[in-house]
Design a protein around this motif. Structure first.
Motif, PDB file in Angstrom:
ATOM      1  N   ILE A   1       0.818  -1.209   0.000  1.00 43.21           N
ATOM      2  CA  ILE A   1       0.000   0.000   0.000  1.00 43.21           C
ATOM      3  C   ILE A   1       0.854   1.263   0.000  1.00 43.21           C
ATOM      4  O   ILE A   1       0.388   2.340  -0.399  1.00 43.21           O
ATOM      5  CB  ILE A   1      -0.963   0.000   1.219  1.00 43.21           C
ATOM      6  CG1 ILE A   1      -1.990   1.138   1.133  1.00 43.21           C
ATOM      7  CG2 ILE A   1      -0.189   0.059   2.533  1.00 43.21           C
ATOM      8  CD1 ILE A   1      -2.990   0.992   0.051  1.00 43.21           C
ATOM      9  N   ASP A   2       2.102   1.170   0.419  1.00 42.57           N
ATOM     10  CA  ASP A   2       2.984   2.343   0.445  1.00 42.57           C
ATOM     11  C   ASP A   2       3.168   2.945  -0.962  1.00 42.57           C
ATOM     12  O   ASP A   2       3.502   4.126  -1.090  1.00 42.57           O
ATOM     13  CB  ASP A   2       4.342   2.008   1.061  1.00 42.57           C
ATOM     14  CG  ASP A   2       5.047   0.875   0.313  1.00 42.57           C
ATOM     15  OD1 ASP A   2       4.415  -0.159   0.063  1.00 42.57           O
ATOM     16  OD2 ASP A   2       6.252   1.027   0.031  1.00 42.57           O
ATOM     17  N   SER A   3       2.942   2.148  -1.987  1.00 46.77           N
ATOM     18  CA  SER A   3       3.097   2.655  -3.353  1.00 46.77           C
ATOM     19  C   SER A   3       2.075   3.741  -3.672  1.00 46.77           C
ATOM     20  O   SER A   3       2.301   4.564  -4.576  1.00 46.77           O
ATOM     21  CB  SER A   3       2.994   1.515  -4.363  1.00 46.77           C
ATOM     22  OG  SER A   3       1.702   0.940  -4.363  1.00 46.77           O
ATOM     23  N   VAL A   4       0.955   3.767  -2.959  1.00 39.09           N
ATOM     24  CA  VAL A   4      -0.066   4.806  -3.181  1.00 39.09           C
ATOM     25  C   VAL A   4       0.516   6.184  -2.902  1.00 39.09           C
ATOM     26  O   VAL A   4       0.382   7.112  -3.693  1.00 39.09           O
ATOM     27  CB  VAL A   4      -1.315   4.545  -2.326  1.00 39.09           C
ATOM     28  CG1 VAL A   4      -2.250   5.759  -2.330  1.00 39.09           C
ATOM     29  CG2 VAL A   4      -2.067   3.321  -2.833  1.00 39.09           C
ATOM     30  N   GLY A   5       1.175   6.330  -1.736  1.00 36.99           N
ATOM     31  CA  GLY A   5       1.784   7.608  -1.397  1.00 36.99           C
ATOM     32  C   GLY A   5       2.883   7.990  -2.363  1.00 36.99           C
ATOM     33  O   GLY A   5       2.986   9.163  -2.769  1.00 36.99           O
ATOM     34  N   THR A   6       3.688   7.006  -2.745  1.00 42.08           N
ATOM     35  CA  THR A   6       4.768   7.260  -3.704  1.00 42.08           C
ATOM     36  C   THR A   6       4.217   7.748  -5.032  1.00 42.08           C
ATOM     37  O   THR A   6       4.720   8.719  -5.621  1.00 42.08           O
ATOM     38  CB  THR A   6       5.608   5.984  -3.901  1.00 42.08           C
ATOM     39  OG1 THR A   6       6.125   5.553  -2.645  1.00 42.08           O
ATOM     40  CG2 THR A   6       6.750   6.231  -4.870  1.00 42.08           C
ATOM     41  N   ASP A   7       3.162   7.086  -5.523  1.00 42.23           N
ATOM     42  CA  ASP A   7       2.574   7.474  -6.785  1.00 42.23           C
ATOM     43  C   ASP A   7       1.978   8.875  -6.714  1.00 42.23           C
ATOM     44  O   ASP A   7       2.134   9.689  -7.644  1.00 42.23           O
ATOM     45  CB  ASP A   7       1.472   6.481  -7.189  1.00 42.23           C
ATOM     46  CG  ASP A   7       2.036   5.142  -7.631  1.00 42.23           C
ATOM     47  OD1 ASP A   7       3.259   5.053  -7.863  1.00 42.23           O
ATOM     48  OD2 ASP A   7       1.252   4.173  -7.735  1.00 42.23           O
ATOM     49  N   LEU A   8       1.297   9.196  -5.627  1.00 41.91           N
ATOM     50  CA  LEU A   8       0.685  10.517  -5.496  1.00 41.91           C
ATOM     51  C   LEU A   8       1.742  11.611  -5.519  1.00 41.91           C
ATOM     52  O   LEU A   8       1.533  12.685  -6.109  1.00 41.91           O
ATOM     53  CB  LEU A   8      -0.105  10.583  -4.187  1.00 41.91           C
ATOM     54  CG  LEU A   8      -1.441   9.844  -4.162  1.00 41.91           C
ATOM     55  CD1 LEU A   8      -1.975   9.754  -2.729  1.00 41.91           C
ATOM     56  CD2 LEU A   8      -2.474  10.519  -5.061  1.00 41.91           C
ATOM     57  N   LEU A   9       2.875  11.359  -4.897  1.00 41.17           N
ATOM     58  CA  LEU A   9       3.926  12.359  -4.829  1.00 41.17           C
ATOM     59  C   LEU A   9       4.672  12.513  -6.156  1.00 41.17           C
ATOM     60  O   LEU A   9       5.236  13.565  -6.450  1.00 41.17           O
ATOM     61  CB  LEU A   9       4.929  11.992  -3.727  1.00 41.17           C
ATOM     62  CG  LEU A   9       4.394  12.141  -2.291  1.00 41.17           C
ATOM     63  CD1 LEU A   9       5.298  11.418  -1.302  1.00 41.17           C
ATOM     64  CD2 LEU A   9       4.280  13.611  -1.923  1.00 41.17           C
ATOM     65  N   GLN A  10       4.648  11.479  -6.972  1.00 40.63           N
ATOM     66  CA  GLN A  10       5.382  11.510  -8.242  1.00 40.63           C
ATOM     67  C   GLN A  10       4.538  12.054  -9.395  1.00 40.63           C
ATOM     68  O   GLN A  10       5.089  12.495 -10.398  1.00 40.63           O
ATOM     69  CB  GLN A  10       5.889  10.117  -8.596  1.00 40.63           C
ATOM     70  CG  GLN A  10       7.027   9.636  -7.681  1.00 40.63           C
ATOM     71  CD  GLN A  10       7.470   8.214  -7.999  1.00 40.63           C
ATOM     72  OE1 GLN A  10       6.804   7.487  -8.749  1.00 40.63           O
ATOM     73  NE2 GLN A  10       8.593   7.818  -7.420  1.00 40.63           N
TER      74      GLN A  10
END
Length: 285
Positions: A275-284
């Motif tokens: 689920i951590d990929s959600v935050g990464t994607d939003l920031l990128q």
């Protein structure tokens, strides 16, 4: 070991242990493995404290307790959290005020953890000032209330590995104490057995959030038998008055969040899966 520390005993990994009594028995056995002349540093606030103590009967093992309640050898009093959720507290050792302790990790639960570290350092006769310095410099591992970044306008993204109700409740408590807007949680339950066993507790732990966005359960080592899903958790949360919605995929979670978030809100991506990929994607993006 010469030094054994038990931070807490809680209901988890029930696919293996079956019940809390088996878990407590395992920790009791662990305590009994401590070598004569060693020390057991034990959470004096927890339910199974007295059972664990039985492992020391007839042994030359020093017992030291820690916690928030009066009567513990090491006690944290007057806990204050700064704007980042990092605690400072007054350390009481066997009734004596030892001064202030400040941490660079978040939450009251880490104040509790630090008491056990201080007790271990004292047993090793380390200089107290060095212990305090070490605690000030110590930072959490990745994915433990980890700051990921900030989206415009002033939207904070945090990631947390919490996947048990007790862990979740602790992290949500920290977030609620520092968020300036509304608190969002994108939660990915970890394993079907854990979700099923703790469904009500998960709902209780997550319900203080203003919004909960639910992903599909992360299967890990398990196979879906159709008896539990994230939709069941969404229903429990809605019944508690929480604005919870089952979205399933990460893409849908990201889209919903971007369309509904407001200035100064905070998003915690939470769970032991990916689920951590959600935050990464939003920031990128």
């Amino acid at each position: 070991p010469m030094i054994s520390i038990i931070l807490n005993i809680d209901n988890d990994h029930l696919d293996f242990f079956k019940n809390i009594e088996n878990i407590a028995a395992s920790f009791t056995k662990f305590a009994g493995n401590t070598k004569d002349g060693g020390i057991l540093i034990l959470n004096g606030d927890m339910k199974y404290r007295d059972q664990v103590k039985t492992a020391l009967e007839g042994r030359r093992i020093k017992l030291v307790t820690f916690g928030f309640q009066d009567g513990n050898d090491y006690q944290a009093k007057d806990i204050r959290l700064n704007e980042l959720g990092q605690p400072t507290y007054t350390l009481i050792v066997k009734g004596e005020n030892r001064g202030e302790v400040s941490l660079s990790v978040t939450g009251e639960h880490n104040a509790m953890n630090s008491l056990s570290a201080i007790a271990a350092a004292d047993f090793l006769e380390l200089p107290f000032e060095k212990t305090l310095e070490g605690l000030r410099k110590a930072h959490s591992a990745e994915r433990r209330f980890q700051y990921k970044g900030t989206l415009d306008p002033e939207i904070t993204i945090i990631d947390d590995y919490a996947h048990h109700p007790t862990e979740i409740a602790a992290s949500i408590k920290v977030a609620k104490s520092i968020v300036k807007g509304e608190l969002w949680c994108a939660f990915q339950p970890h394993t079907y057995s854990r979700t099923k066993a703790h469904l009500e507790a998960f709902a209780d732990a997550l319900s203080p959030c203003d919004h909960v966005l639910l992903a599909d359960i992360y299967a890990a080592r398990e196979v879906d038998d159709g008896s539990i899903s994230s939709k069941d958790l969404a229903e429990k949360l809605v019944a508690r008055g929480c604005n919870a919605i089952y979205l399933g995929s990460f893409d849908k979670i990201e889209k919903y969040f971007k369309e509904n978030v407001h200035t100064k809100d905070m998003l915690i991506t939470m769970g032991a899966g990916n689920i951590d990929s959600v935050g990464t994607d939003l920031l990128q993006k």
